[in-house]
Scaffold this motif. Sequence first.
Motif, PDB file in Angstrom:
ATOM      1  N   UNK A   1       0.079  10.384   3.521  1.00 42.78           N
ATOM      2  CA  UNK A   1       1.346  10.844   3.640  1.00 42.78           C
ATOM      3  C   UNK A   1       1.754  12.196   4.435  1.00 42.78           C
ATOM      4  N   UNK A   2       1.207  13.247   3.825  1.00 36.87           N
ATOM      5  CA  UNK A   2       1.253  14.535   4.528  1.00 36.87           C
ATOM      6  C   UNK A   2       0.642  14.490   5.949  1.00 36.87           C
ATOM      7  N   UNK A   3      -0.518  13.852   6.078  1.00 36.48           N
ATOM      8  CA  UNK A   3      -1.201  13.821   7.519  1.00 36.48           C
ATOM      9  C   UNK A   3      -0.556  12.889   8.419  1.00 36.48           C
ATOM     10  N   UNK A   4       0.211  11.893   8.212  1.00 38.36           N
ATOM     11  CA  UNK A   4       0.864  10.872   8.807  1.00 38.36           C
ATOM     12  C   UNK A   4       2.578  10.823   8.893  1.00 38.36           C
ATOM     13  N   UNK A   5       3.013  11.598   8.140  1.00 41.95           N
ATOM     14  CA  UNK A   5       4.497  11.461   8.376  1.00 41.95           C
ATOM     15  C   UNK A   5       4.926  11.647   9.617  1.00 41.95           C
ATOM     16  N   UNK A   6       6.061  10.785   9.934  1.00 44.98           N
ATOM     17  CA  UNK A   6       6.607  10.805  11.444  1.00 44.98           C
ATOM     18  C   UNK A   6       7.760  11.810  11.437  1.00 44.98           C
TER      19      UNK A   6
ATOM     20  N   UNK B   1       1.032  -1.124  -0.125  1.00 46.73           N
ATOM     21  CA  UNK B   1       0.009   0.172   0.047  1.00 46.73           C
ATOM     22  C   UNK B   1       0.998   1.151  -0.089  1.00 46.73           C
ATOM     23  N   UNK B   2       0.843   2.045  -0.990  1.00 45.71           N
ATOM     24  CA  UNK B   2       1.774   2.902  -1.348  1.00 45.71           C
ATOM     25  C   UNK B   2       1.882   3.788  -0.204  1.00 45.71           C
ATOM     26  N   UNK B   3       0.821   4.531   0.269  1.00 40.25           N
ATOM     27  CA  UNK B   3       0.702   5.626   1.239  1.00 40.25           C
ATOM     28  C   UNK B   3       1.568   5.000   2.629  1.00 40.25           C
ATOM     29  N   UNK B   4       1.115   3.886   2.959  1.00 39.16           N
ATOM     30  CA  UNK B   4       1.622   3.123   4.276  1.00 39.16           C
ATOM     31  C   UNK B   4       3.036   2.776   4.190  1.00 39.16           C
ATOM     32  N   UNK B   5       3.691   2.569   2.898  1.00 37.89           N
ATOM     33  CA  UNK B   5       4.973   2.021   2.577  1.00 37.89           C
ATOM     34  C   UNK B   5       5.856   3.440   2.771  1.00 37.89           C
TER      35      UNK B   5
ATOM     36  N   UNK C   1      -3.803  17.549  -3.804  1.00 34.66           N
ATOM     37  CA  UNK C   1      -2.913  16.382  -3.202  1.00 34.66           C
ATOM     38  C   UNK C   1      -3.797  15.438  -3.529  1.00 34.66           C
ATOM     39  N   UNK C   2      -3.353  14.463  -3.961  1.00 36.04           N
ATOM     40  CA  UNK C   2      -3.965  13.116  -4.397  1.00 36.04           C
ATOM     41  C   UNK C   2      -4.130  12.104  -3.101  1.00 36.04           C
ATOM     42  N   UNK C   3      -4.817  11.090  -3.034  1.00 34.80           N
ATOM     43  CA  UNK C   3      -5.446  10.355  -1.723  1.00 34.80           C
ATOM     44  C   UNK C   3      -4.152  10.148  -0.973  1.00 34.80           C
TER      45      UNK C   3
END
Length: 172
Positions: free
Chosen positions: A143-148, A105-109, A136-138
């Motif tokens: 990624x923007x919302x969850x980036x560490x 899953x792209x966003x999670x990876x 911003x795409x999905x």
Amino acid sequence: MAVVVWITEGTWPACVDSARAHAPDDAEVVLLHVLDTEPAAVAHGAFAGLLGRAHPNPGHRPATGWGRDPGDAAEETAAISERQLLQAAADRLGRPCVQQARAGRVEREVVAAADGADLLILARDGDLTHLGPHSLGHATRFVVDHAPCPVLLVWPKAAPDLTALPPPPPPR
């Protein structure tokens, strides 16, 4: 300093150029590409469920590729494209870097790859004609919302001018 640069087919040049401009010379730069495994999985499933029935003559395998799972071909083609894309990005970067290929899953990876990084560079990939959240795409939004780590979000081409701003809300 560790900098992860998310490489995607449509936006990678802007991301690499931003890494060249903003990553210190001594930074470890990781060029990250993630293969979405869903398209190949769909092809595998279609072949197994609908198209994978045995040929009337089980010993017969014509040269046209009868019986070859299209999911395998999709995976092979994607892997070749991924290697070429990462190499083009590395060539454009013009300095030592790590090429990292992931699948899932792209966003999670991408979020997982950014764990421990000092900076994540990615590009807008939605509606590029207007300023705002629709640029911003999905996966990018996730990624923007969850980036560490801190995120550098770039425009893959020139940003729209301020006339693209939506009108202000009406007074209350």
